[in-house]
Design a protein around this motif. Structure first.
Motif, PDB file in Angstrom:
ATOM      1  N   LYS A 208       0.898  -1.335   0.199  1.00 44.16           N
ATOM      2  CA  LYS A 208       0.035  -0.007  -0.079  1.00 44.16           C
ATOM      3  C   LYS A 208       0.859   1.223   0.089  1.00 44.16           C
ATOM      4  CE  LYS A 208      -3.918  -2.032  -0.260  1.00 44.16           C
ATOM      5  NZ  LYS A 208      -3.478  -2.853  -1.276  1.00 44.16           N
TER       6      LYS A 208
ATOM      7  N   CYS B 199       8.681   2.783   0.223  1.00 46.01           N
ATOM      8  CA  CYS B 199       8.523   4.285  -0.212  1.00 46.01           C
ATOM      9  C   CYS B 199       9.758   5.015  -0.087  1.00 46.01           C
ATOM     10  CB  CYS B 199       7.434   4.858   0.399  1.00 46.01           C
ATOM     11  SG  CYS B 199       7.537   5.410   2.281  1.00 46.01           S
TER      12      CYS B 199
ATOM     13  N   CYS C 202       0.834   5.111   1.114  1.00 43.64           N
ATOM     14  CA  CYS C 202       0.072   6.133   2.131  1.00 43.64           C
ATOM     15  C   CYS C 202       0.816   7.473   2.366  1.00 43.64           C
ATOM     16  CB  CYS C 202      -0.385   5.223   3.393  1.00 43.64           C
ATOM     17  SG  CYS C 202      -1.374   6.221   4.312  1.00 43.64           S
ATOM     18  N   CYS C 203       1.912   7.197   3.437  1.00 42.08           N
ATOM     19  CA  CYS C 203       2.318   8.532   3.812  1.00 42.08           C
ATOM     20  C   CYS C 203       3.723   8.884   2.973  1.00 42.08           C
ATOM     21  CB  CYS C 203       2.827   8.475   5.300  1.00 42.08           C
ATOM     22  SG  CYS C 203       4.353   7.544   5.461  1.00 42.08           S
ATOM     23  N   LEU C 204       4.162   8.014   2.180  1.00 34.68           N
ATOM     24  CA  LEU C 204       5.515   8.039   1.283  1.00 34.68           C
ATOM     25  C   LEU C 204       6.735   8.778   1.966  1.00 34.68           C
ATOM     26  CD1 LEU C 204       3.759   9.362  -1.834  1.00 34.68           C
ATOM     27  CD2 LEU C 204       4.301   6.990  -0.914  1.00 34.68           C
TER      28      LEU C 204
ATOM     29  N   ASP D 279      10.367   0.068   4.564  1.00 36.33           N
ATOM     30  CA  ASP D 279       9.559   0.812   3.812  1.00 36.33           C
ATOM     31  C   ASP D 279       9.973   0.895   2.483  1.00 36.33           C
ATOM     32  OD1 ASP D 279       8.025   1.207   6.465  1.00 36.33           O
ATOM     33  OD2 ASP D 279       9.584   3.052   6.826  1.00 36.33           O
TER      34      ASP D 279
ATOM     35  N   GLY E  47       7.751   7.152   5.170  1.00 35.17           N
ATOM     36  CA  GLY E  47       8.417   6.398   6.266  1.00 35.17           C
ATOM     37  C   GLY E  47       7.913   6.222   7.507  1.00 35.17           C
ATOM     38  N   GLU E  48       6.647   6.767   7.732  1.00 39.89           N
ATOM     39  CA  GLU E  48       6.053   6.966   8.727  1.00 39.89           C
ATOM     40  C   GLU E  48       4.835   5.825   9.091  1.00 39.89           C
ATOM     41  OE1 GLU E  48       4.872  10.853   9.831  1.00 39.89           O
ATOM     42  OE2 GLU E  48       6.910  11.592   9.926  1.00 39.89           O
ATOM     43  N   CYS E  49       4.379   5.322   8.135  1.00 44.36           N
ATOM     44  CA  CYS E  49       3.164   4.615   8.344  1.00 44.36           C
ATOM     45  C   CYS E  49       3.478   3.033   8.416  1.00 44.36           C
ATOM     46  CB  CYS E  49       1.871   4.861   7.739  1.00 44.36           C
ATOM     47  SG  CYS E  49       2.220   4.546   5.782  1.00 44.36           S
ATOM     48  N   GLY E  50       4.282   2.693   7.523  1.00 39.61           N
ATOM     49  CA  GLY E  50       4.434   1.416   7.412  1.00 39.61           C
ATOM     50  C   GLY E  50       3.642   0.469   6.566  1.00 39.61           C
ATOM     51  N   ALA E  51       2.779   1.252   5.878  1.00 46.88           N
ATOM     52  CA  ALA E  51       1.750   0.648   4.789  1.00 46.88           C
ATOM     53  C   ALA E  51       2.345   0.102   3.709  1.00 46.88           C
ATOM     54  CB  ALA E  51       0.784   1.565   4.362  1.00 46.88           C
ATOM     55  N   CYS E  52       3.784   0.638   3.156  1.00 46.89           N
ATOM     56  CA  CYS E  52       4.258   0.091   2.022  1.00 46.89           C
ATOM     57  C   CYS E  52       5.639  -1.140   2.428  1.00 46.89           C
ATOM     58  CB  CYS E  52       4.971   1.109   1.483  1.00 46.89           C
ATOM     59  SG  CYS E  52       6.344   2.093   2.565  1.00 46.89           S
TER      60      CYS E  52
HETATM   61  S1  FES Z   1       3.890   4.762   2.559  1.00 49.16           S
HETATM   62 FE1  FES Z   1       3.880   5.189   4.701  1.00 49.16          FE
HETATM   63  S2  FES Z   1       5.967   4.183   5.188  1.00 49.16           S
HETATM   64 FE2  FES Z   1       5.872   4.165   3.052  1.00 49.16          FE
END
Ligand code: FES
Ligand code: FES
Length: 186
Positions: A40, A63, A42-44, A61, A46-51
């Motif tokens: 996924k 991203c 999301c934040c791009l 990450d 490195g804060e959310c971990g979705a990627c």
């Molecule tokens: S999209 Fe959030 S850490 Fe990569």
């Protein structure tokens, strides 16, 4: 316009070649060039971990990594978790389903990859080790308790499978019978 760069990598058990722009992130390449949209965006930052994906055994990450840096690497995405267990969900994915850890589902691919990397390195993690292993993965639905429970359950079941003869194992879920084989929205 810069020239595309050819990349060769081992992705989810298959040798793949693809062309990327020098500024493309690994996340861009996975989703746009290889069609692996389970990872996924999301934040791009490195804060959310979705990627989160696993590169050469380490979760990171995608991203924050340039695609060109993945040349020659071994990459595993959430799609590769199911393939790893044939056409069935992995023990970890099944545990996420069984505990109701997936609510909206958006963070789940990243949570799964971090948890998978943790269990590969630490097969019997303490609760504190699970919390630390998943610290980089945010869940907006705040399903943290169920996610931790899922990882604990998966760790127990993986240990049981090691101890149990093949012939006594329960058949696992056929991925093709599920509404979404990635156990998460596109
Ligand atoms: S999209 Fe959030 S850490 Fe990569
Ligand atoms: S399940 Fe919705 S963000 Fe985690």
């Amino acid at each position: 316009m810069t020239e595309p760069v050819a990349i060769a990598a081992h992705v989810n058990g298959r040798d793949r070649t693809f062309a990327v722009q020098p500024h493309d992130t690994l996340l861009d390449a996975l989703r746009d060039d290889l069609g692996l949209t389970g990872t996924k965006e999301c934040c791009l930052v490195g804060e959310c971990g979705a990627c989160t994906v696993i590169v050469d055994g380490r979760s990171l990450d995608s991203c924050l990594m340039l695609a060109v840096e993945a040349d020659g690497a071994s990459i595993q995405t959430v799609e590769g978790l199911a393939e790893e267990a044939g056409r069935s969900l992995s023990v970890l994915q099944q545990a996420f389903l069984d505990t109701g850890a997936a609510q909206c589902g958006f963070c789940i691919p990243g949570q799964l990859m971090s948890a998978h990397a943790l269990l590969e390195l630490t097969p019997h993690p303490t609760r504190a080790e699970i919390e630390e292993g998943l610290a980089g993965n945010l869940c907006r639905c705040a399903g943290y308790e169920q996610i931790i429970e899922a990882v604990q359950r998966a760790a127990e079941q993986r240990a049981d499978r090691v101890a149990e003869p093949m012939s006594r194992r329960e058949p696992s879920v056929d991925v093709a019978s599920l509404p979404d084989a990635r156990v998460a929205p596109q």
